[in-house]
Design a protein around this motif. Structure first.
Motif, short mmCIF file in Angstrom:
data_model
loop_
_atom_site.label_atom_id
_atom_site.label_comp_id
_atom_site.label_asym_id
_atom_site.label_seq_id
_atom_site.Cartn_x
_atom_site.Cartn_y
_atom_site.Cartn_z
N ASP A 161 6.81 -2.92 1.11
CA ASP A 161 5.63 -2.24 0.93
C ASP A 161 4.45 -3.03 1.48
O ASP A 161 3.48 -2.84 0.97
CB ASP A 161 5.39 -2.10 -0.61
N ALA A 162 4.81 -4.01 2.22
CA ALA A 162 3.70 -4.84 2.52
C ALA A 162 2.85 -4.29 3.75
O ALA A 162 3.49 -3.42 4.53
CB ALA A 162 4.23 -6.14 3.47
N ILE A 163 1.63 -4.25 3.63
CA ILE A 163 0.86 -3.57 4.74
C ILE A 163 -0.34 -4.36 5.52
O ILE A 163 -0.64 -3.84 6.59
CB ILE A 163 -0.05 -2.37 4.00
N GLY A 164 -0.51 -5.71 4.97
CA GLY A 164 -1.47 -6.37 5.67
C GLY A 164 -1.53 -7.66 5.45
O GLY A 164 -1.23 -8.06 4.07
N LYS A 165 -2.12 -8.70 6.13
CA LYS A 165 -2.05 -10.13 5.68
C LYS A 165 -3.39 -10.77 6.41
O LYS A 165 -3.57 -10.54 7.49
CB LYS A 165 -0.95 -10.97 6.37
N GLY A 166 -4.28 -11.25 5.56
CA GLY A 166 -5.53 -11.58 6.13
C GLY A 166 -6.49 -10.70 6.72
O GLY A 166 -7.13 -10.69 7.84
N ASN A 167 -6.40 -9.38 6.20
CA ASN A 167 -7.27 -8.08 6.72
C ASN A 167 -6.79 -7.88 8.01
O ASN A 167 -7.78 -7.29 8.57
CB ASN A 167 -8.64 -8.59 6.48
N LYS A 168 -5.42 -8.05 8.41
CA LYS A 168 -4.88 -7.53 9.84
C LYS A 168 -3.54 -6.93 9.73
O LYS A 168 -2.84 -7.25 8.76
CB LYS A 168 -4.95 -8.93 10.69
N LEU A 169 -3.28 -6.38 10.49
CA LEU A 169 -1.87 -5.58 10.43
C LEU A 169 -0.90 -6.63 10.92
O LEU A 169 -1.19 -7.69 11.80
CB LEU A 169 -1.86 -4.63 11.62
N ALA A 254 -6.26 6.14 -4.92
CA ALA A 254 -5.89 7.72 -4.02
C ALA A 254 -4.61 8.19 -4.31
O ALA A 254 -4.47 9.21 -4.44
CB ALA A 254 -6.14 7.47 -2.62
N LEU A 255 -3.68 7.17 -4.52
CA LEU A 255 -2.24 7.96 -4.97
C LEU A 255 -2.35 8.66 -6.05
O LEU A 255 -1.30 9.61 -6.19
CB LEU A 255 -1.25 6.56 -5.08
N LEU A 256 -3.37 8.73 -7.06
CA LEU A 256 -3.33 9.53 -8.13
C LEU A 256 -4.16 10.74 -7.82
O LEU A 256 -3.82 11.70 -8.51
CB LEU A 256 -4.03 8.79 -9.19
N LEU A 257 -4.78 10.99 -6.68
CA LEU A 257 -5.45 12.15 -6.07
C LEU A 257 -5.10 12.79 -4.97
O LEU A 257 -5.48 14.09 -4.82
CB LEU A 257 -6.77 11.77 -6.14
N ALA A 258 -4.05 12.17 -4.23
CA ALA A 258 -4.01 12.87 -2.91
C ALA A 258 -2.91 13.91 -2.98
O ALA A 258 -2.10 13.98 -3.91
CB ALA A 258 -3.20 11.66 -2.31
N ASP A 259 -2.93 14.54 -1.83
CA ASP A 259 -2.17 15.81 -1.74
C ASP A 259 -0.83 15.50 -0.78
O ASP A 259 0.10 16.04 -0.90
CB ASP A 259 -2.82 17.14 -1.31
N LYS A 260 -0.98 14.55 0.03
CA LYS A 260 -0.10 14.28 1.09
C LYS A 260 0.06 12.65 1.28
O LYS A 260 -1.09 12.37 1.32
CB LYS A 260 -0.23 15.07 2.14
N ILE A 261 1.09 12.32 1.89
CA ILE A 261 1.28 10.93 2.17
C ILE A 261 1.80 10.91 3.95
O ILE A 261 3.01 11.49 3.94
CB ILE A 261 1.98 9.87 1.37
N LYS A 278 4.12 1.56 -4.88
CA LYS A 278 5.39 2.21 -4.86
C LYS A 278 5.54 3.70 -4.87
O LYS A 278 4.49 4.29 -5.70
CB LYS A 278 6.69 1.77 -6.00
N ILE A 279 6.16 4.50 -4.27
CA ILE A 279 6.12 5.85 -4.26
C ILE A 279 7.12 6.41 -5.13
O ILE A 279 8.25 6.09 -4.81
CB ILE A 279 6.36 6.31 -2.71
N ASP A 280 6.52 7.19 -6.11
CA ASP A 280 7.57 7.65 -7.14
C ASP A 280 7.98 8.94 -6.61
O ASP A 280 7.36 10.03 -6.34
CB ASP A 280 6.58 8.02 -8.58
N THR A 281 9.45 9.10 -6.58
CA THR A 281 9.97 10.31 -5.85
C THR A 281 9.98 11.40 -6.92
O THR A 281 10.31 12.69 -6.49
CB THR A 281 11.40 10.08 -5.72
#
Length: 310
Positions: A161-169, A254-261, A278-281
């Motif tokens: 679930d890592a998405i970034g480091k130092g504000n970079k991809l 946003a994960l509590l409000l979103a309709d799609k990922i 974590k994505i709750d299936t």
């Protein structure tokens, strides 16, 4: 999700308190009046029963007629009742009622001021969005006439679930960048301040909405600045599919409000300082999965996944 009606304001707690105490006060005084009438009638009846009808005429207590003690005991209870109504509950008199009314008026004025401030803020956000849309007609979609919007999270995350480091991809995946461009093109993109600052300049053909606590945050023309995710969603009402593009804290909210990922899952673990939740299936259902292997343009295997809220 934007079509929900706003909840109808319920009766104010102070209003309810005032009404309930007023009703209680009326009932107390009514009961006291009834008690007084019954006491008078009862006293007369006891005297008549003894002196006229001769009931208990020969029965005396401490050399006195028994009905005198009965009347005195009854009088004690009546005086106790009177004390409760006018002494114990004195705080519920005219002074208390005046204080409650003043408190109620102040509370109502505070609510009115908040509503006015909310209306002004909402109108400002809508105006900013509409002005930008008029200046960039290409970003308008026929779907914008819809009353329902589909809030979509778009993110690339590693297996851990890592998405970034130092504000970079952490990686560069050509197809992932193309997918991001194709999906978000012509839409509102919502992001945190740090994510916005990671761009060299605003992305073309998209309406940027930046969430920050800084009241004097400076942005280029056409970029909308708000203070919360809720305000950002309000500012994107005209878009049938606004996108949440980061960072970590914004994703979490946003994960509590979103309709799609729309998720790009990079099939490796990476060191990072920002992670996707974590994505709750049990909440999200996978509806699409496209796998991509390594090649000369892609150093890592990855999959394009689409989830919809169940």
């Amino acid at each position: 999700m934007f079509g929900k009606k706003k909840p109808i304001p319920q009766i104010d707690k102070d209003q309810l308190e005032l009404i309930e105490n007023a009703q209680k006060r009326i009932k107390q005084k009514k009961r006291l009046y009834i008690h007084f009438v019954i006491f008078l009638i009862g006293a007369i009846f006891l005297i008549a029963a003894n002196t006229v009808l001769g009931i208990g005429k020969d029965f005396k207590l401490f050399g006195k007629e028994w009905f005198l003690f009965a009347i005195l005991i009854w009088l004690f209870f009546f005086l106790y009742h009177l004390f409760n109504v006018f002494i114990t509950h004195k705080f519920m008199g005219e002074t208390w009622e005046k204080e409650q009314l003043e408190k109620l008026v102040a509370k109502q004025q505070e609510r009115i001021d908040k509503l006015k401030a909310g209306f002004v803020k909402e109108e400002t956000l809508i105006a900013q969005s509409e002005v930008y849309a008029e200046a960039n007609p290409k970003i308008q979609s026929p779907k914008s006439k819809k009353t329902q919007s589909e809030l979509t999270i778009i993110v690339a995350a590693a297996e851990n679930d890592a998405i970034g480091k130092g504000n970079k991809l952490i990686w560069h995946l050509s197809n992932d960048l193309k997918r991001f461009k194709n999906l978000t093109n012509g839409h509102h993109i919502i992001m945190g301040r740090k994510t916005f600052e990671s761009f060299p300049k605003p992305l073309p053909n998209r309406t940027h909405i930046v969430i920050t606590r800084q009241n004097d945050y400076k942005v280029p023309d056409g970029v909308i600045v708000v203070n919360s995710l809720e305000d950002a969603i309000d500012a994107a009402k005209s878009d049938p599919q606004p996108f949440i593009i980061g960072g970590g804290e914004i994703y979490k909210q946003a994960l509590l409000l979103a309709d799609k990922i729309e998720l790009t899952r990079v099939h490796e673990d990476f060191e990072a300082d920002t992670y996707f939740p974590k994505i709750d299936t049990s909440v999200w259902k996978e509806i699409a999965n496209t796998f991509h292997t390594k090649d000369e343009k892609h150093k890592h295997e990855f999959s394009f996944l689409t989830y919809e809220r169940i």
